[in-house]
Design a protein around this motif. Sequence first.
Motif, PDB file in Angstrom:
ATOM      1  N   UNK A  35       0.828  -1.202   0.000  1.00  0.00           N
ATOM      2  CA  UNK A  35       0.000   0.000   0.000  1.00  0.00           C
ATOM      3  C   UNK A  35       0.867   1.257   0.000  1.00  0.00           C
ATOM      4  N   UNK A  36       1.959   1.231   0.735  1.00  0.00           N
ATOM      5  CA  UNK A  36       2.891   2.366   0.742  1.00  0.00           C
ATOM      6  C   UNK A  36       3.434   2.620  -0.657  1.00  0.00           C
ATOM      7  N   UNK A  50      -7.416   2.591   8.481  1.00  0.00           N
ATOM      8  CA  UNK A  50      -7.680   4.013   8.749  1.00  0.00           C
ATOM      9  C   UNK A  50      -6.522   4.644   9.508  1.00  0.00           C
ATOM     10  N   UNK A  51      -5.997   3.936  10.483  1.00  0.00           N
ATOM     11  CA  UNK A  51      -4.859   4.438  11.257  1.00  0.00           C
ATOM     12  C   UNK A  51      -3.635   4.627  10.357  1.00  0.00           C
ATOM     13  N   UNK A  52      -3.386   3.650   9.482  1.00  0.00           N
ATOM     14  CA  UNK A  52      -2.249   3.750   8.573  1.00  0.00           C
ATOM     15  C   UNK A  52      -2.418   4.931   7.621  1.00  0.00           C
ATOM     16  N   UNK A  63      -1.911   8.183   9.373  1.00  0.00           N
ATOM     17  CA  UNK A  63      -0.514   8.413   9.762  1.00  0.00           C
ATOM     18  C   UNK A  63       0.352   8.855   8.593  1.00  0.00           C
ATOM     19  N   UNK A  64      -0.012   8.483   7.353  1.00  0.00           N
ATOM     20  CA  UNK A  64       0.764   8.911   6.200  1.00  0.00           C
ATOM     21  C   UNK A  64       0.149  10.125   5.503  1.00  0.00           C
TER      22      UNK A  64
END
Length: 84
Positions: free
Chosen positions: A42-43, A71-73, A76-77
């Motif tokens: 995903x990154x 959602x958290x990830x 955070x980005x």
Amino acid sequence: MRLVSGLLCLVTFQSFGDARGEKPRVIVDTDIGDDIDDTWALSALLVNSAIELRLAVVDSYSSERRAQVLARFLTSVGSTLPMA
């Protein structure tokens, strides 16, 4: 293994693209939360300017927990990618 297949898809998108010069639109289906492979894939998709990432969909197994992890990830980005 999933990271490898995700990255192969990424290479395919970069290699073949749209004949009209439009970016391929991508929806990613993920089981994020069990191990690191989906986070890495995903990154890579989020920073790839050759594609238009449209939506992230979480797997049906433990979907509420996976949605929270996703959602958290994304938060955070700094991503505003829609998710389902």
